[in-house]
Design a protein around this motif. Structure first.
Motif, short mmCIF file in Angstrom:
data_model
loop_
_atom_site.label_atom_id
_atom_site.label_comp_id
_atom_site.label_asym_id
_atom_site.label_seq_id
_atom_site.Cartn_x
_atom_site.Cartn_y
_atom_site.Cartn_z
N HIS A 191 0.85 -1.20 0.00
CA HIS A 191 0.00 0.00 0.00
C HIS A 191 0.88 1.25 0.00
O HIS A 191 1.91 1.28 0.67
CB HIS A 191 -0.89 0.03 1.24
CG HIS A 191 -1.99 -0.98 1.18
ND1 HIS A 191 -3.24 -0.67 0.75
CD2 HIS A 191 -2.00 -2.29 1.48
CE1 HIS A 191 -4.00 -1.74 0.79
NE2 HIS A 191 -3.26 -2.74 1.22
N ASP A 194 8.05 -2.74 -3.67
CA ASP A 194 6.92 -3.67 -3.77
C ASP A 194 7.45 -5.09 -3.99
O ASP A 194 7.03 -6.04 -3.32
CB ASP A 194 6.02 -3.22 -4.93
CG ASP A 194 4.76 -4.06 -5.01
OD1 ASP A 194 4.30 -4.53 -3.95
OD2 ASP A 194 4.24 -4.25 -6.13
N GLN A 204 1.05 8.49 -7.41
CA GLN A 204 1.51 7.14 -7.07
C GLN A 204 0.73 6.51 -5.90
O GLN A 204 0.74 5.29 -5.76
CB GLN A 204 3.00 7.18 -6.67
CG GLN A 204 3.94 7.60 -7.79
CD GLN A 204 3.99 6.59 -8.92
OE1 GLN A 204 3.74 5.41 -8.72
NE2 GLN A 204 4.30 7.05 -10.12
N ALA A 205 0.08 7.35 -5.11
CA ALA A 205 -0.54 6.83 -3.87
C ALA A 205 -1.83 6.06 -4.14
O ALA A 205 -2.57 6.36 -5.08
CB ALA A 205 -0.85 8.01 -2.94
N HIS A 206 -2.08 5.08 -3.27
CA HIS A 206 -3.41 4.46 -3.26
C HIS A 206 -4.36 5.28 -2.39
O HIS A 206 -5.57 5.23 -2.56
CB HIS A 206 -3.32 3.04 -2.67
CG HIS A 206 -2.43 2.14 -3.45
ND1 HIS A 206 -1.36 1.47 -2.91
CD2 HIS A 206 -2.43 1.84 -4.77
CE1 HIS A 206 -0.75 0.78 -3.85
NE2 HIS A 206 -1.37 1.00 -4.99
N PHE A 207 -3.74 6.00 -1.44
CA PHE A 207 -4.55 6.78 -0.51
C PHE A 207 -3.72 7.97 -0.03
O PHE A 207 -2.52 7.82 0.20
CB PHE A 207 -4.95 5.90 0.70
CG PHE A 207 -6.03 6.49 1.53
CD1 PHE A 207 -7.35 6.45 1.11
CD2 PHE A 207 -5.74 7.11 2.74
CE1 PHE A 207 -8.36 7.02 1.87
CE2 PHE A 207 -6.75 7.67 3.52
CZ PHE A 207 -8.07 7.62 3.07
N CYS A 208 -4.36 9.13 0.08
CA CYS A 208 -3.63 10.32 0.56
C CYS A 208 -4.21 10.79 1.89
O CYS A 208 -5.42 10.75 2.09
CB CYS A 208 -3.76 11.46 -0.46
SG CYS A 208 -2.87 11.11 -1.98
N LYS A 244 -8.90 10.07 -6.68
CA LYS A 244 -7.92 9.50 -5.75
C LYS A 244 -8.50 9.54 -4.34
O LYS A 244 -8.88 10.61 -3.86
CB LYS A 244 -6.65 10.35 -5.84
CG LYS A 244 -5.46 9.78 -5.17
CD LYS A 244 -4.93 8.53 -5.78
CE LYS A 244 -4.12 8.71 -7.04
NZ LYS A 244 -3.59 7.43 -7.54
N LEU A 295 -7.75 1.08 4.28
CA LEU A 295 -7.01 0.43 3.19
C LEU A 295 -7.57 -0.96 2.93
O LEU A 295 -7.67 -1.38 1.77
CB LEU A 295 -5.51 0.34 3.53
CG LEU A 295 -4.76 1.68 3.61
CD1 LEU A 295 -3.33 1.47 4.09
CD2 LEU A 295 -4.77 2.41 2.27
N SER A 317 -10.52 -0.66 0.78
CA SER A 317 -10.15 -0.46 -0.63
C SER A 317 -9.80 -1.80 -1.26
O SER A 317 -10.13 -2.07 -2.40
CB SER A 317 -8.93 0.44 -0.78
OG SER A 317 -9.07 1.57 0.01
N ASP A 318 -9.12 -2.69 -0.49
CA ASP A 318 -8.79 -4.02 -1.00
C ASP A 318 -10.06 -4.77 -1.35
O ASP A 318 -10.14 -5.42 -2.38
CB ASP A 318 -8.05 -4.84 0.06
CG ASP A 318 -6.59 -4.42 0.17
OD1 ASP A 318 -6.17 -3.58 -0.64
OD2 ASP A 318 -5.91 -4.93 1.06
N GLU A 352 -11.31 -3.69 -4.49
CA GLU A 352 -10.46 -4.20 -5.57
C GLU A 352 -10.75 -5.67 -5.86
O GLU A 352 -10.79 -6.09 -7.00
CB GLU A 352 -9.00 -4.04 -5.16
CG GLU A 352 -8.19 -3.35 -6.24
CD GLU A 352 -6.82 -2.99 -5.72
OE1 GLU A 352 -5.91 -3.75 -5.99
OE2 GLU A 352 -6.70 -1.97 -5.03
#
Ligand SMILES: Nc1ncnc2c1ncn2[C@@H]1O[C@H](COP(=O)(O)OP(=O)(O)OP(=O)(O)O)[C@@H](O)[C@H]1O
Ligand SMILES: [Mg+2]
Length: 226
Positions: A2, A74, A99-103, A129, A205, A208-209, A212
């Motif tokens: 993440h 990664d 680049q972030a998945h979350f800010c 985002k 997070l 979010s997974d 996904e």
């Protein structure tokens, strides 16, 4: 892995302090964590020089190297990369948001901070985002009207991390000692607040997974935070 970026154009809101304390708390919970410092000011890189423990690692690098470094990390099995950015409208901050998945947007409970966050919010919304504000440096001693008003204003602008952080000297002292607040004063209120923010973030997070998994049938696991 993440990727979480701390961003706000306003200086001094707590990006670097929260980046290192959150990284330490995440490492204490068993995650393999790295902090990427792409701010030429180098606050987190300097913090790491003052530190004796190796984890969490801090890599100081120019923003132009960010995507290749993230790719390598990664592959090396890191669970979480936290990016610390300059407090300015810059290529570095834009790249960190891309680049972030979350800010996470640290904001003090002040009109000036809230107003200054709007261009960042616009940038993030235009790119779909996910982000959340984190109220930092709130007056200690329970919910004051200033904090409540800021919460209401921020909830209108976007998502808000439910736990808030008060103005506590542990943050200043921990930063000066090369420690996270959970190491500096493990039973202190600042430590409790940082752990609460970490718990909120990991839950967010994982959500979010789940989205996904539903969308693409693939998941990025995040180890449980105790
Ligand atoms: N919750 C808090 N309580 C007390 N002091 C805090 C808190 N959060 C941050 N600080 C202090 O505020 C100052 C600014 O914090 P920090 O350097 O983390 O902000 P920043 O957003 O990274 O700034 P810049 O935009 O310049 O990079 C530091 O002295 C830090 O120790
Ligand atoms: Mg900083």
């Amino acid at each position: 892995m993440h990727i979480v970026s701390f961003v706000t154009q306003k200086g001094g809101t707590g990006k670097s302090s929260l980046a290192v304390s959150l990284a330490v708390a995440a490492a204490e919970s068993g995650l393999k964590v790295v902090v990427l410092d792409i701010d030429p000011q180098g606050t987190t890189g300097e913090w790491y020089k003052r530190r004796t423990a190796e984890a969490p690692e801090v890599h100081s690098l120019p923003w132009t190297y960010l995507s290749t470094r993230l790719y390598t990390l990664d592959r090396q099995g890191y669970d979480l990369a936290i990016i610390d950015t300059p407090g300015a409208d810059s290529h570095a901050a834009s790249e960190a948001m891309r680049q972030a998945h979350f800010c996470l947007l640290p904001v003090r409970p002040s009109v000036a901070d809230i107003e200054a966050s709007k261009p960042t919010v616009r940038y993030l919304n235009e790119r779909d985002k996910p982000f959340a504000f984190v109220l930092n440096q709130c007056p200690a001693g329970g919910r004051t009207s200033r904090t409540s008003n800021a919460r209401m204003a921020l909830q209108l602008l976007g998502s808000l991390c439910d736990p808030t952080l008060a103005h506590r000297s542990d943050h200043v002292d921990a930063l000066a000692s090369g420690l996270g607040v959970t190491e500096f004063s493990p039973f202190g209120k600042a430590a409790d607040e940082v752990r609460a923010v970490l718990q909120w973030l990991t839950a967010r997070l994982r959500r979010s997974d789940a989205i996904e998994i539903a969308d693409e049938g693939a998941a990025i696991p995040l180890k449980a935070v105790s």
